[in-house]
Design a protein around this motif. Structure first.
Motif, PDB file in Angstrom:
ATOM      1  N   VAL A  51      -8.353  -0.173   5.761  1.00 61.60           N
ATOM      2  CA  VAL A  51      -9.592  -0.822   6.210  1.00 61.60           C
ATOM      3  C   VAL A  51      -9.858  -2.083   5.394  1.00 61.60           C
ATOM      4  O   VAL A  51     -10.209  -3.141   5.942  1.00 61.60           O
ATOM      5  N   LEU A  52      -9.699  -1.994   4.073  1.00 65.52           N
ATOM      6  CA  LEU A  52      -9.930  -3.158   3.207  1.00 65.52           C
ATOM      7  C   LEU A  52      -8.940  -4.280   3.509  1.00 65.52           C
ATOM      8  O   LEU A  52      -9.304  -5.465   3.522  1.00 65.52           O
ATOM      9  N   LEU A  53      -7.695  -3.922   3.750  1.00 65.90           N
ATOM     10  CA  LEU A  53      -6.671  -4.933   4.024  1.00 65.90           C
ATOM     11  C   LEU A  53      -6.926  -5.627   5.364  1.00 65.90           C
ATOM     12  O   LEU A  53      -6.742  -6.845   5.485  1.00 65.90           O
ATOM     13  N   ARG A  54      -7.353  -4.866   6.339  1.00 65.51           N
ATOM     14  CA  ARG A  54      -7.659  -5.484   7.627  1.00 65.51           C
ATOM     15  C   ARG A  54      -8.879  -6.397   7.507  1.00 65.51           C
ATOM     16  O   ARG A  54      -8.939  -7.459   8.145  1.00 65.51           O
ATOM     17  N   ALA A  55      -9.826  -5.997   6.664  1.00 64.85           N
ATOM     18  CA  ALA A  55     -10.984  -6.854   6.418  1.00 64.85           C
ATOM     19  C   ALA A  55     -10.561  -8.135   5.708  1.00 64.85           C
ATOM     20  O   ALA A  55     -11.071  -9.221   6.001  1.00 64.85           O
ATOM     21  N   ALA A  56      -9.606  -8.018   4.790  1.00 67.54           N
ATOM     22  CA  ALA A  56      -9.107  -9.201   4.077  1.00 67.54           C
ATOM     23  C   ALA A  56      -8.475 -10.184   5.052  1.00 67.54           C
ATOM     24  O   ALA A  56      -8.658 -11.402   4.933  1.00 67.54           O
ATOM     25  N   MET A  57      -7.736  -9.667   6.030  1.00 68.01           N
ATOM     26  CA  MET A  57      -7.123 -10.546   7.023  1.00 68.01           C
ATOM     27  C   MET A  57      -8.178 -11.220   7.895  1.00 68.01           C
ATOM     28  O   MET A  57      -8.006 -12.366   8.321  1.00 68.01           O
ATOM     29  N   GLU A  58      -9.282 -10.506   8.161  1.00 66.55           N
ATOM     30  CA  GLU A  58     -10.367 -11.115   8.933  1.00 66.55           C
ATOM     31  C   GLU A  58     -11.028 -12.242   8.148  1.00 66.55           C
ATOM     32  O   GLU A  58     -11.441 -13.251   8.719  1.00 66.55           O
ATOM     33  N   LEU A  59     -11.123 -12.056   6.832  1.00 66.17           N
ATOM     34  CA  LEU A  59     -11.782 -13.060   5.996  1.00 66.17           C
ATOM     35  C   LEU A  59     -10.903 -14.280   5.754  1.00 66.17           C
ATOM     36  O   LEU A  59     -11.413 -15.369   5.479  1.00 66.17           O
ATOM     37  N   ASP A  60      -9.600 -14.099   5.817  1.00 68.70           N
ATOM     38  CA  ASP A  60      -8.690 -15.229   5.593  1.00 68.70           C
ATOM     39  C   ASP A  60      -7.418 -14.996   6.406  1.00 68.70           C
ATOM     40  O   ASP A  60      -6.484 -14.331   5.948  1.00 68.70           O
ATOM     41  N   SER A  61      -7.394 -15.548   7.598  1.00 68.17           N
ATOM     42  CA  SER A  61      -6.260 -15.325   8.497  1.00 68.17           C
ATOM     43  C   SER A  61      -4.973 -15.952   7.989  1.00 68.17           C
ATOM     44  O   SER A  61      -3.882 -15.623   8.462  1.00 68.17           O
ATOM     45  N   SER A  62      -5.078 -16.855   7.020  1.00 70.58           N
ATOM     46  CA  SER A  62      -3.880 -17.496   6.469  1.00 70.58           C
ATOM     47  C   SER A  62      -3.323 -16.757   5.260  1.00 70.58           C
ATOM     48  O   SER A  62      -2.336 -17.192   4.666  1.00 70.58           O
ATOM     49  N   ALA A  63      -3.947 -15.643   4.896  1.00 67.69           N
ATOM     50  CA  ALA A  63      -3.529 -14.887   3.705  1.00 67.69           C
ATOM     51  C   ALA A  63      -2.299 -14.040   4.035  1.00 67.69           C
ATOM     52  O   ALA A  63      -2.394 -12.827   4.234  1.00 67.69           O
ATOM     53  N   GLY A  64      -1.146 -14.677   4.076  1.00 69.04           N
ATOM     54  CA  GLY A  64       0.078 -13.975   4.432  1.00 69.04           C
ATOM     55  C   GLY A  64       0.462 -12.871   3.463  1.00 69.04           C
ATOM     56  O   GLY A  64       1.174 -11.941   3.833  1.00 69.04           O
ATOM     57  N   TYR A  65      -0.017 -12.949   2.226  1.00 68.94           N
ATOM     58  CA  TYR A  65       0.327 -11.942   1.228  1.00 68.94           C
ATOM     59  C   TYR A  65      -0.246 -10.574   1.574  1.00 68.94           C
ATOM     60  O   TYR A  65       0.200  -9.541   1.043  1.00 68.94           O
ATOM     61  N   VAL A  66      -1.249 -10.540   2.451  1.00 68.64           N
ATOM     62  CA  VAL A  66      -1.864  -9.268   2.825  1.00 68.64           C
ATOM     63  C   VAL A  66      -0.942  -8.463   3.747  1.00 68.64           C
ATOM     64  O   VAL A  66      -0.905  -7.231   3.688  1.00 68.64           O
ATOM     65  N   VAL A  67      -0.196  -9.151   4.582  1.00 70.12           N
ATOM     66  CA  VAL A  67       0.581  -8.481   5.637  1.00 70.12           C
ATOM     67  C   VAL A  67       1.584  -7.470   5.092  1.00 70.12           C
ATOM     68  O   VAL A  67       1.606  -6.318   5.546  1.00 70.12           O
ATOM     69  N   PRO A  68       2.456  -7.827   4.123  1.00 71.33           N
ATOM     70  CA  PRO A  68       3.406  -6.810   3.648  1.00 71.33           C
ATOM     71  C   PRO A  68       2.723  -5.616   3.001  1.00 71.33           C
ATOM     72  O   PRO A  68       3.200  -4.482   3.131  1.00 71.33           O
ATOM     73  N   THR A  69       1.615  -5.860   2.289  1.00 76.84           N
ATOM     74  CA  THR A  69       0.885  -4.739   1.689  1.00 76.84           C
ATOM     75  C   THR A  69       0.329  -3.826   2.766  1.00 76.84           C
ATOM     76  O   THR A  69       0.380  -2.592   2.653  1.00 76.84           O
ATOM     77  N   LEU A  70      -0.186  -4.415   3.834  1.00 76.24           N
ATOM     78  CA  LEU A  70      -0.735  -3.622   4.934  1.00 76.24           C
ATOM     79  C   LEU A  70       0.367  -2.864   5.669  1.00 76.24           C
ATOM     80  O   LEU A  70       0.177  -1.711   6.066  1.00 76.24           O
ATOM     81  N   ILE A  71       1.510  -3.484   5.852  1.00 76.20           N
ATOM     82  CA  ILE A  71       2.642  -2.792   6.493  1.00 76.20           C
ATOM     83  C   ILE A  71       3.021  -1.553   5.682  1.00 76.20           C
ATOM     84  O   ILE A  71       3.188  -0.450   6.226  1.00 76.20           O
ATOM     85  N   GLU A  72       3.177  -1.727   4.380  1.00 73.72           N
ATOM     86  CA  GLU A  72       3.598  -0.604   3.540  1.00 73.72           C
ATOM     87  C   GLU A  72       2.549   0.499   3.532  1.00 73.72           C
ATOM     88  O   GLU A  72       2.893   1.688   3.557  1.00 73.72           O
ATOM     89  N   ALA A  73       1.266   0.118   3.482  1.00 75.43           N
ATOM     90  CA  ALA A  73       0.204   1.123   3.490  1.00 75.43           C
ATOM     91  C   ALA A  73       0.196   1.885   4.812  1.00 75.43           C
ATOM     92  O   ALA A  73       0.089   3.120   4.831  1.00 75.43           O
ATOM     93  N   ALA A  74       0.321   1.174   5.924  1.00 74.94           N
ATOM     94  CA  ALA A  74       0.315   1.824   7.236  1.00 74.94           C
ATOM     95  C   ALA A  74       1.513   2.761   7.391  1.00 74.94           C
ATOM     96  O   ALA A  74       1.394   3.838   7.986  1.00 74.94           O
ATOM     97  N   CYS A  75       2.656   2.365   6.857  1.00 77.59           N
ATOM     98  CA  CYS A  75       3.855   3.208   6.948  1.00 77.59           C
ATOM     99  C   CYS A  75       3.748   4.455   6.081  1.00 77.59           C
ATOM    100  O   CYS A  75       4.453   5.448   6.326  1.00 77.59           O
ATOM    101  N   ARG A  76       2.891   4.411   5.069  1.00 76.26           N
ATOM    102  CA  ARG A  76       2.761   5.556   4.157  1.00 76.26           C
ATOM    103  C   ARG A  76       1.645   6.500   4.559  1.00 76.26           C
ATOM    104  O   ARG A  76       1.527   7.597   4.003  1.00 76.26           O
TER     105      ARG A  76
END
Length: 239
Positions: A51-76
């Motif tokens: 939830v926090l990571l998806r909120a981070a992407m909403e706050l800054d759509s250019s924050a590419g560093y969030v995506v790999p962290t979110l992928i790993e969290a979703a996979c776990r």
């Protein structure tokens, strides 16, 4: 966080304000990373991190560093199927600079949630079409996965095609090379093995297995100086 508005040119009305804050996005990412990374993190904690990571992407759509962290969290996340999220993130994430370990986790996650070989083949084919051109090495990995899937049927002709394409795309793809060698030993020559061991040794100079393989195959085709050098290299590595 700040809000930024815009005018909808079609209606002439102000669009709904959107919150925008790279600094808050970074804070949310760091909090989520600390929550989801430990192996002891439970399902509820990982879901909160998502939830926090998806909120981070909403706050800054250019924050590419969030995506790999979110992928790993979703996979776990245990007990929850995040396949649609992982698929959309993977398509966004893969480019020439993508971390292929993260991308590989996403592919394995998607495949594990499909209960038929045909379904896995469809997913791999679609990902190959969309993402293969974006990253040659990742495309090679997808081709290898398709080749292995074809070998399970077994459909060796299709498997050979995909494995050949995978190796052409990435000469360091050991999985594609050795699976092809297993399926089609009559088509493999000593020179092929020698070239593969040479690549493996350049990739990992500490591999005695690669050095021994290089020496053995060089000896078979009469490259005795190369074989002697490879064996001496093995002795030096051992010492």
């Amino acid at each position: 966080a700040v809000s930024r508005g815009a005018i909808d040119p079609a209606a002439g009305l102000p669009k709904q304000d959107v919150l925008f804050s790279p600094s808050v996005a970074q804070v949310l990412h760091d909090m989520a990373y600390e929550m989801a990374t430990p192996e002891t993190a439970d399902a509820a904690t990982i879901e909160q991190a998502i939830v926090l990571l998806r909120a981070a992407m909403e706050l800054d759509s250019s924050a590419g560093y969030v995506v790999p962290t979110l992928i790993e969290a979703a996979c776990r996340a245990p007990g929850v199927d995040h396949s649609p999220l992982v698929h959309s993130l993977l398509v966004t994430y893969v480019n020439q600079n993508a971390d292929l370990e993260v991308a590989g986790k996403a592919v394995r996650y998607l495949l594990e949630r499909v209960d038929s070989r045909e379904g896995r083949e469809k997913i791999l084919s679609e990902l190959l079409m969309v993402l293969g051109p974006k990253n040659r090495i990742f495309g090679s990995d997808l081709l290898t996965a398709l080749g292995l899937l074809m070998a399970e049927k077994p459909d060796n002709e299709a498997a050979g095609f995909y494995l050949t394409q995978a190796y052409k795309a990435n000469r360091h793809n050991k999985s594609a090379f050795w699976k092809f060698a297993e399926l089609f030993p009559d088509q493999m020559h000593v020179e092929n093995y020698l070239a593969q061991y040479r690549l493996a040794l350049s990739e990992d100079p500490s591999s005695i297995v690669a050095a021994m393989g290089m020496g053995r195959h060089a000896e078979q085709i009469g490259l005795y100086d190369t074989a002697a050098s490879a064996y001496q290299y093995c002795a030096d590595l051992f010492r």
